[in-house]
Design an enzyme around this catalytic site. Structure first.
Site, PDB file in Angstrom:
ATOM      1  CB  SER A 137      -0.968   0.001   1.187  1.00 16.67           C
ATOM      2  OG  SER A 137      -2.060  -0.839   0.933  1.00 16.67           O
ATOM      3  CE  LYS A 140      -4.542   1.868  -0.505  1.00 12.23           C
ATOM      4  NZ  LYS A 140      -3.889   0.551  -0.561  1.00 12.23           N
ATOM      5  CB  SER A 315      -4.675   1.443   3.825  1.00 13.64           C
ATOM      6  OG  SER A 315      -3.713   0.915   2.923  1.00 13.64           O
TER       7      SER A 315
END
Length: 479
Positions: A137, A140, A315
């Site tokens: 993640s 991102k 997230s």
């Protein structure tokens, strides 16, 4: 109950002196109350005059009625949530501490590490920093940087209704917003309150003079790709993310109270049917808006800055992918995974990043086939600091306080409020953990860093704890 309600009628009728006793009691109580009020007024006046900021949990104890005074005067200054930086602070000698820290037995897989000075861009430490690894993640952050760079923090995603092919129809045109709600309350409301279908329906009825159409056509033509990115399994579409569509209610979640809820297999049609019900239409069909069709109504998502806050702090895989595809639509003119990959690569190149070996299958990092390097992350954030994408730093979770770092740093409390970073964890395949962001040293120097671990066998929690302790140690090293 008034004070006089406490008088005993038997005592009051016995003698003149007894009759006067309740009145004297009332006077004494009033005087005591006036003293309390006066004392509180003095406290407030002194506090205001001295510019003090107080936080008193209870002025009066509900059990005893006594005044609770602060333990110390003046009260101790609260610890800062975010550590401040000092441009004059010395650069730390990370080569003297990081090799030993990164030799932690919990990090027994491939490890890519990069630390750089935020002010000058000087690389202070690197270890396998050009090795492409799955970032999870932390990807991102790439999505956020690209979106800020090309769309700007105030950009909003539109959802439009235009005239249909007949007078008795309208066309609902999806623009890529997954945060729509039925009535303004939904899954994304706490971070990114946007538009509702109720609001949109009201605007359509107003434009049509109060007459509801019988048919709503759903136009999803803006999205022309598969519902899942390469490497993301169909099973993950039902829990870790959802089928991508250009219009959704609450990200297509069946249960809007759960992050990893099951998702509707066709979230766009679910949204269209809900809209038709609110509008008073009886039929929903797939269709495409005619070129130049007159606009009846449009509503917009929350600003991009709020969307980024939401998907960085929580997230959220689906929302980050939707924002990545929205950026691709704006830059490349098409909402496809390939266009998104092109935009991410070109954005990083424009910020001075070495993109060799990088792979962008999605904007969330859920795909195990994504590849980033620690060097690319630090170079990207260094470039973002001097660009329109600098807003990304405001969205990063704070260690021990917010987002996915809220319950981290339990074994490294000195890092709380000092480290700001995006976390990354992949459970399938296992052994993918990352942490990317900024920290401030004890002397006040702000650093940018990235740690990526692939293939470790100790489980996610030990690796996360190791990364927390490493970044905290750097912040406190005084080296």
């Amino acid at each position: 109950m008034s004070l006089s309600d406490n008088a005993d009628p038997k005592v009051a009728s016995s003698t003149p002196h007894a009759a006067a006793a309740p009145q004297q009691g009332r006077v004494r109580r009033r005087r005591a109350l006036m003293w309390v009020i006066a004392a509180l007024a003095i406290v407030v006046t002194v506090a205001a005059a001295g510019g003090l900021v107080w936080q008193i949990s209870a002025v009066t104890s509900p059990r005893t009625g006594t005044i609770t005074a602060p333990e110390a005067y003046p009260p101790a200054a609260p610890a800062p949530v975010l550590a401040g930086s000092d441009a004059e602070a010395p650069l730390p000698d990370l080569a003297s501490v990081l090799p030993g820290l990164l030799a932690d037995s919990r990090l027994n897989g491939s490890l890519s590490a990069s630390f750089a000075d935020a002010l000058t861009g000087e690389v202070l430490f690197q270890q396998e920093d050009t090795t492409p690894l799955a970032p999870a993640s932390s990807m991102k952050v790439v999505t956020a940087v690209a979106a800020f760079q090309h769309l700007g923090a105030e950009y909003r995603i539109p959802t439009t209704v235009v005239e249909g092919p007949t007078e008795d129809s309208v066309v609902l045109v999806g623009g890529g917003d997954p945060t729509l709600t039925v009535d303004g309350e939904g899954y994304y409301t706490p971070y990114a309150a946007g538009a509702s279908l109720t609001e949109l329906a009201e605007l359509v009825l107003e434009a049509r003079g109060g007459t509801a159409p019988s048919t709503v056509y759903l136009d999803t033509s803006v999205f022309t790709d598969t519902v899942n990115a390469s490497g993301v399994t169909m099973n993950e579409l039902s829990n870790s993310t959802g089928p991508m569509a250009p219009i959704m209610l609450d990200g297509g979640r069946v249960n809007t109270t759960e992050k990893y809820a099951n998702h509707h297999p066709d979230p766009a049609m679910v949204a269209a049917r809900e809209f038709a019900d609110i509008l008073g239409a009886s039929t929903v069909e797939a269709g495409t808006a005619a070129e130049g069709a007159a606009e009846l109504a449009v509503v917009h998502s929350a600003p991009l800055s709020a969307l980024v806050d939401s998907f960085i702090l929580t997230s959220d895989n689906l929302l980050s992918d939707a924002v990545a595809l929205q950026t691709a639509l704006a830059v490349e003119g098409e909402m496809t995974w390939a266009a998104m990959s092109t935009v991410h690569a070109s954005t990083l190149e424009g910020l001075g990043v070495d993109t060799a070996g990088l792979v962008f299958n999605d904007g969330s990092g859920l795909s195990p086939n994504d590849r980033m390097t620690a060097k690319a992350f630090t170079q990207m954030l260094l470039g973002a600091a001097g660009s329109q994408a600098s807003s990304v730093f405001e969205s990063l979770p704070v260690a021990g306080y917010s987002g996915t770092l809220d319950d981290r740093f339990g074994t490294a409390e000195d890092g709380e409020g000092v480290v700001r970073a995006k976390t990354g964890t992949l459970t399938q395949p296992t052994g993918v953990i990352s942490l990317t962001g900024t920290l401030t040293t004890a002397a006040g120097r702000q650093l940018i860093f990235s740690l990526i671990s692939n293939g470790h066998t100790t489980g996610p929690e030990p690796v996360e704890a190791a990364m927390d302790e490493i970044t905290t140690a750097v912040s406190q090293c005084g080296c």
